[in-house]
Write an enzyme that holds these catalytic residues in place. Sequence first.
Site, PDB file in Angstrom:
ATOM      1  N   GLU A  67     -23.039 -17.076 -14.594  1.00 16.63           N
ATOM      2  CA  GLU A  67     -22.947 -16.866 -16.046  1.00 16.63           C
ATOM      3  C   GLU A  67     -21.582 -16.352 -16.504  1.00 16.63           C
ATOM      4  OE1 GLU A  67     -26.162 -14.325 -17.262  1.00 16.63           O
ATOM      5  OE2 GLU A  67     -27.701 -15.733 -16.655  1.00 16.63           O
ATOM      6  N   GLU A 105     -32.118 -19.519 -12.810  1.00 12.45           N
ATOM      7  CA  GLU A 105     -32.837 -18.340 -13.321  1.00 12.45           C
ATOM      8  C   GLU A 105     -33.723 -18.746 -14.476  1.00 12.45           C
ATOM      9  OE1 GLU A 105     -30.544 -14.869 -14.525  1.00 12.45           O
ATOM     10  OE2 GLU A 105     -29.221 -15.100 -12.797  1.00 12.45           O
TER      11      GLU A 105
HETATM   12  O1  IFM Z   1     -30.644  -9.707 -15.076  1.00  9.43           O
HETATM   13  C1  IFM Z   1     -29.939 -10.773 -15.636  1.00  9.43           C
HETATM   14  C2  IFM Z   1     -29.127 -11.479 -14.573  1.00  9.43           C
HETATM   15  O2  IFM Z   1     -28.257 -10.615 -13.917  1.00  9.43           O
HETATM   16  C3  IFM Z   1     -28.309 -12.583 -15.194  1.00  9.43           C
HETATM   17  N1  IFM Z   1     -29.133 -13.442 -16.002  1.00  9.43           N
HETATM   18  C4  IFM Z   1     -30.016 -12.830 -16.959  1.00  9.43           C
HETATM   19  C5  IFM Z   1     -30.857 -11.767 -16.282  1.00  9.43           C
HETATM   20  C6  IFM Z   1     -31.797 -11.102 -17.308  1.00  9.43           C
HETATM   21  O3  IFM Z   1     -31.066 -10.502 -18.324  1.00  9.43           O
END
Ligand code: IFM
Length: 437
Positions: free
Chosen positions: A158, A342
């Site tokens: 990210e 994710e």
């Molecule tokens: O916890 C985070 C992760 O580190 C990166 N993506 C989003 C998740 C939830 O906020």
Amino acid sequence: MFLWGTATAAYQIEGATSEDGRGPSVWDTFSHEPGRTSRGQTGDVACDHYHRWPEDVALMEGLGVNAYRFSIAWPRVLPLGSGQVNAPGLDFYDRLVDALLAAGIQPVPTLFHWDLPQALEERGGWLNRDVCELFAGYAAVTAERLADRVPLWITLNEPFVHMAYGYAMGVHAPGRALLTGALPAAHHQLLGHGLAVQALRAAGARQVALTNNCTPVWPASQEEPDLRAAEAYDILHNRLFNDPVLLGAYPDLSAYTPEPDFVRDGDLATIAAPLDALGVNYYNPTRIAAPTGDGLPFDDAGISGFPTTAFGWPVVPGGLRELLTGLKARYGAALPPILITENGCSQEDVPAADGTIDDLARVDFLDRHIAAMRQAMAQGVDVRGYFVWSLLDNFEWAEGYDQRFGLVHVDFDTQRRTPKRSYHWYAEFLAGQNTDT
Ligand code: IFM
């Protein structure tokens, strides 16, 4: 083989921040500054995964996942970011990789999930172009040790969130509030990614990916100012990070900078090195309206009419289908296979008197998002994996331990792990999967 997994990140779970030669990261510094995180919480102990990893691998084995996405802490491997390698740091990941393989779980490491060595922050962090080469050096050292057993690597997690929260707004480490002055941190992460792709392949990595946080952007209305603002936001959040990697060109950045003078000849060719997969993290769409202030060219108009997570994020499973089909429509043949690296939600998971945690809203969230992913696949999007965020409740950055995302509940006083109902649901779901789909 379709990868069904779960995901975590080093600073969010490991703890042991000053053990076995690990150097400090920007998140150690930031979380120890007063007022930066909820109730002053830090990742000093987190889930104590550095010591309890055998238990966590056993939890994954019980879950039946065939892949695990974790991140490697750069300051554990190279305490100063470059130079002397810290052997115990690499040994830790070596042991973890072997244990995962022995449990039939493919390790999927991410090299940078926001924990830049503090020594590099003191040289300007990602605003300093020199950090790009140092990142590639770290990638090389790590892959030379692990690539014989680890086929698939992810360079960055990210970069949009790291740039926006860490460098533009200052609500994440390293806490800089530079607004559009943060753009070089985007470019340098991407250049570091491109150089790391070369380093990883040279060290024997068979597959390399980048993980972007992507959001479908919804204009607040069909009026021209809202449509223009939505386009500007889409450029900042999505296209700034996908276009150079997949198309070798930046989108029109004139709403943010008159001249991206931090881009040098040859950078885009490096950034656009072919990838084996694009990692996509999806949480929710974003609704955008014309700006009311004189700062950025958009306002976040918020989304109503959907259930929300404990964070207040709208639950919109159809947004995942929209995102995936939108990526295919935008990038066509330039889009590599996608991994959903994710997806998950925070809930207020309070154990019942008998200790069980009945997180039905998470079960529903996962079930509906997996269905949405499959709809996109049926529409021709090549998705090759899905990772639930997260295996464990963990340190949710500025929110500390208040937001729980885990399939497994963690009591942070005792470190006791308790699988929630969602863990049992996912286990049952995975048991019924043909891993080709
Ligand atoms: O916890 C985070 C992760 O580190 C990166 N993506 C989003 C998740 C939830 O906020």
